[in-house]
Every structure is written in structure tokens, then in C-alpha cells.
Motif scaffolding. Structure first.
Motif, short mmCIF file in Angstrom:
data_model
loop_
_atom_site.label_atom_id
_atom_site.label_comp_id
_atom_site.label_asym_id
_atom_site.label_seq_id
_atom_site.Cartn_x
_atom_site.Cartn_y
_atom_site.Cartn_z
N UNK A 1 0.83 -1.21 0.00
CA UNK A 1 0.00 0.00 0.00
C UNK A 1 0.86 1.25 0.00
N UNK A 2 2.06 1.15 0.60
CA UNK A 2 2.95 2.30 0.66
C UNK A 2 3.86 2.40 -0.57
N UNK A 3 3.57 1.60 -1.59
CA UNK A 3 4.30 1.71 -2.85
C UNK A 3 5.65 1.03 -2.88
N UNK A 4 5.85 0.02 -2.04
CA UNK A 4 7.13 -0.69 -2.01
C UNK A 4 7.10 -1.91 -2.93
N UNK B 1 0.18 3.59 -3.50
CA UNK B 1 -0.06 2.40 -4.31
C UNK B 1 1.13 2.15 -5.21
N UNK B 2 0.93 1.29 -6.19
CA UNK B 2 2.01 1.02 -7.14
C UNK B 2 3.03 0.03 -6.63
N UNK B 3 2.75 -0.61 -5.50
CA UNK B 3 3.67 -1.60 -4.99
C UNK B 3 3.69 -2.86 -5.85
N UNK B 4 4.69 -3.69 -5.65
CA UNK B 4 4.82 -4.94 -6.42
C UNK B 4 5.37 -6.02 -5.51
#
Length: 499
Positions: A88-91, A162-165
């Protein structure tokens, strides 16, 4: 928007299942530890992941992180909740699965990932969970980072772009094993008891050491997260005594005991004598300083005074720096001084190149001990121990004291001994020669006998260690003097072990 964490909730209620629980005292000086469900719940772990991701972005570090988990029955669930928060924190999360802490540190180098979040409570009793974190390999967080992380999480000040993987690295253990075993085997098959306390190291340590030509005698290496025999803690006398008994029964040349997450190793010699980790550090420092000119070492304030007084280290031109107790502190100091190695009395050892990469790995420590034995085939481990100047030392003793009260108690103890020194009062029948207050207080008497009191960084307790270069009676005198001052504080409870 994710809800702000609560400090207290009752388990098995609607609120417990729908509100993140994070007790503030779980944020320690250099890692995080909570009693699962009593002090943190899964939503609280998710909040921790969101806070950690927020902090990584704030630090300007590339948002990629290694995660792994130890063998406790609930650790995999906790790791997945942490991962949810990190995503959620984009990690970008690199999951290495079931692992020891040093495997996660190794993965930072092997996968070229800057950050780490290893889910483990190390040697703490069942019911505890925790996370060891870092954003600058080989270092882990210290008080500044942990304080900022605490503030972000407790305030619910999350940045969730967002944008985490997510990527799971299948078979990563084999890469770690290959890294440690891609070297010459021992010149002879050293017979070693390998004890893992049914902790995570049992899945890896025997296999690695056997690949190096060690004749392994396994002890409690089957994984069992209930820890049916003793806690996997090489400072715990129960574990050390079990290793001693096995060494004497089998005629082994050495006993190697690994803690719950595999970043520490305890040593028992061929005569069944438990050698405290700081003394093993002196033995290793002697061995390594003979190979490396002007070797620099770092040790913690709980460690033996021999690092400063040993004639062999002095003759070899070795230098030793005493620093704060804690794997994060010593690791950072070893890096800052470019020291050859750092040793903690707890058994955390940190080897820089050419031996290691600067982080604590119980297997690297064990291999260093085995290499020392290999270089001295005419001497037993007991011979190497007896070659040290004689001192009488205690195990690490831990009287209970709540997280909310322990630092205030230590402050009062420091103030008490400071007043005694200023007034010319004696401790254990002698004048106070020195007070070292870099981490709690180390009270040194005129004859070199000393006692240390500090707050534990990862459990609700204090830490007490005493040592005398004179006699066992002086050791006991100092312990009595230290304990008398402690008992002036009703917040201090019973010891986990004592003299």
C-alpha cells in the motif's frame, strides 16, 4: 483512509478485528517487539508496514525491500500483513520465505535491494513477534529511525500512493547456502555438536556445516515452533547445559548453539565448558589479529575487560573500541570504524571483509570458530580458552522490569552510583575507579572487578553482568553490591537466571 492505531484493545472483540492495535513500547531502540494479540494485531502489523514504507520514501531510499519470516507458528501470517502494508505504501517486496535473519541481510546484497524487514522475535518466548528493519545495508535501524517510524505509525501519518509490487524468490535458501560453502573445506572433519533449539537455524546450519566437511552431531535441529526443550538462546544456561551434556556424551571437539533466527552462535568447548561469547570474541580477536596487522575491533559494554588488557592482543597491535550494547549500534560502529570485527556478549558478531559483509550471521561466526580450530590443530578449544588470562564472569542476567519503567529505573541507578563515586563511597568493599555511562552504567572497582546495569532493548527487563579478574568471591561481591542498589527500586522483579 487507514484508521489510526489504538494503544489497547481487548482480543476477540469487534474492535480488535476492525481496529489496528500497536502498543507504543514495542518500538525498541533498534528493532520492534510485541506480544502478538496482546500488544499488536494483524491490522497493527499492516499499519507497521505502511509506516515503514512511508519512512523509506521519506528517507529518499529506493522503495524495494526484502522480507522473510522465522519458524514461529504465526510468523508467516504476520509477514503477509506486513507485506500488505508495504504494498500500500508503494514498495516493491522481495519475499524470500522461511529464513534466518542473516539470510535476509544476505538477500539485500545478492538481490541488490536496499531495505529489509525480517519478521522474527529471535530468542524471545513464544507469543512474541517482531521485525528487524533497515534501509542502508548492512546496517539496521537505530533509535532515530525507530523513533520516526513510531511517530508515523502511532499518528497514522501514512503515505499510500499504491504502485507496490510483489516477487517471491523460490529456492533462495540454496543461494545463501552456496555463498557460505563456496570455499575450501576444513582440513580435517572437526566433530561438532550443532544445537538449534528447534528454531529456524535447524533447517540450515547442519546442512551448511556438513558441506564444509564438519562431522555434525545434530541436537534439537528438528523445527518445532513450540520450543519443547528450551528457548533457542545461546545466552541461556539451559541451552548451554544441553550442549555441554551432548559434547561430553559424544566426545565432540566443540559445541555450536544457534539462536532462534540464526544471527548468533554460542560455544561450548571439548571439556563441556560454556565459553561466554565475549571470551570467544577475545579468542577470535587473538587469532585474527595474528593474520591482520593493526586489527581494529569493536565490543559492547557488557563484554570482558580482556579486550583492553590481554597481552596477546597488545603484542599484535590490536585496538578495541567499547560501545553501546545492541546489534544495530555495534554493526554501525564496525562500519564507521571499518573494523575487522565486532563482538557482543550476547553472541552477535559482525565481520567485515574479507570474512563477512558487516552484518551478524551465526553461521559466519561458527565458521570463524571452526577456521580458528583448523589453524590450531595442536590445540583444543579448551586449550585456547585456558590460554586467556583468567577472569570470573557471569552470564547475562535479566531482572524483570516493565518497558514503561525500565529506562527511568536505569537513570536512577546511574544517578545513585554517580553520587556514590562523588562522595568517595565504596562499592563491593573498594573505591569506584571508573563509571562508564555510554549505555546504562558500568561500575569499575579499583581491582578491575566491574558490574553493569542497563535496560534491555527488546524485552521488559533490565540487564545485569558482572566480571572479576581477581576471584569468584569478588565476582559475587560485585553482584551483591549491584543487586542491593537495584533493590532500592520496587519496580525491579525477579531474575531469569543468577549466580
Amino acid at each position: 483512509m487507514f484508521e489510526k492505531p489504538a494503544a489497547q484493545l481487548t482480543p476477540n472483540t469487534y474492535e480488535f478485528e476492525t481496529t489496528p492495535l500497536v502498543k507504543p513500547t514495542g518500538f525498541r531502540e533498534y528493532d520492534a517487539r510485541w506480544l502478538f494479540e496482546k500488544e499488536i494485531n494483524l491490522m497493527g502489523i499492516q499499519a507497521l508496514g505502511m509506516g515503514l514504507g512511508t519512512l523509506v520514501h521519506e528517507l529518499g531510499v529506493r522503495p524495494e525491500i526484502v522480507t522473510g519470516h522465522d519458524f514461529r507458528g504465526y510468523s508467516a501470517s504476520i509477514k503477509m500483513a506486513l507485506i500488505n502494508g508495504l504494498l500500500a505504501a508503494g514498495m516493491k517486496v522481495h519475499d524470500i520465505g522461511l529464513a534466518m535473519s542473516p539470510m535476509a541481510y544476505f538477500a539485500q546484497f545478492d538481490l541488490d535491494v536496499p531495505c529489509v524487514a525480517m519478521v522474527t522475535a529471535s530468542h524471545n518466548d513464544n507469543g512474541w513477534t517482531g521485525v528487524k528493519m533497515g534501509a542502508n545495508r548492512p546496517l539496521t535501524f537505530g533509535p532515530d529511525e525507530m523513533g520516526r517510524l513510531r511517530d508515523i505509525v502511532l499518528a497514522g501519518d501514512f503515505k499510500t500512493p499504491g504502485g507496490g509490487a510483489y516477487q517471491f524468490h523460490t529456492g533462495f535458501a540454496e543461494r545463501y547456502i552456496a555463498d557460505l560453502t563456496d570455499r575450501p573445506k576444513m582440513k580435517r572433519p572437526i566433530k561438532a555438536v550443532v544445537a538449534c533449539g528447534n528454531g529456524t537455524a535447524g533447517a540450515f546450519a547442519p546442512k551448511i556445516l556438513e558441506a564444509l566437511g564438519v562431522d555434525v552431531i545434530p541436537l534439537d535441529c528438528d523445527l518445532d515452533h513450540t520450543f519443547p526443550n528450551y528457548n533457542p538462546n545461546p545466552e541461556d544456561m539451559k541451552m548451554l547445559h544441553a550442549i555441554r551434556d551432548k559434547v561430553l556424551e559424544t566426545g565432540a571437539e566443540v559445541g555450536l548453539g544457534f539462536d532462534g533466527d540464526g544471527d548468533r552462535c554460542g560455544i561450548v568447548d571439548n571439556e563441556g565448558e560454556e565459553i561466554f561469547a565475549d571470551k570467544v570474541g577475545v579468542m577470535l580477536a587473538r587469532d585474527l589479529s595474528a593474520l591482520h596487522d593493526n586489527a581494529q575491533f569493536v565490543v559492547d559494554v557488557k563484554s570482558t575487560g580482556l579486550f583492553n588488557t590481554d597481552p596477546v592482543l597488545q603484542a599484535n597491535g590490536a585496538k578495541t573500541d567499547y560501545f553501546k550494547t545492541g546489534h544495530s549500534y555495534i554493526k554501525r560502529r564496525v562500519t564507521d570504524l571499518n573494523a575487522l570485527a565486532g563482538f557482543e556478549k550476547s553472541g552477535h558478531y559482525f565481520f567485515n571483509a574479507p570474512i563477512g559483509r558487516g552484518y551478524d550471521d551465526g553461521l559466519v561466526s561458527a565458521i570463524a570458530v571452526l577456521d580458528m580450530m583448523d589453524r590450531n590443530p595442536e590445540k583444543t578449544v579448551a586449550d585456547l580458552r585456558r590460554a586467556l588470562p583468567k577472569t570470573w564472569g557471569s552470564p547475562t542476567m535479566a531482572p524483570k522490569c516493565s518497558d514503561e519503567e525500565k529506562y527511568a529505573v536505569v537513570d536512577k541507578v546511574v544517578e545513585r552510583f554517580t553520587r556514590m563515586k562523588e562522595a568517595g563511597e565504596q562499592v563491593a568493599g573498594q573505591a569506584i575507579a571508573e563509571l562508564i555511562t555510554v549505555n546504562g552504567v558500568r561500575v569499575v572497582a579499583e581491582d578491575g572487578t566491574w558490574g553493569l546495569v542497563r535496560a534491555s532493548s527488546n524485552k521488559p527487563e533490565l540487564v545485569v553482568v558482572v566480571e572479576s579478574p581477581v576471584s569468584e568471591q569478588r565476582l559475587r561481591d560485585m553482584f551483591k553490591a549491584i543487586d542491593t542498589v537495584l533493590r532500592e527500586n520496587p519496580e525491579v522483579g525477579e531474575y531469569n537466571q543468577t549466580l
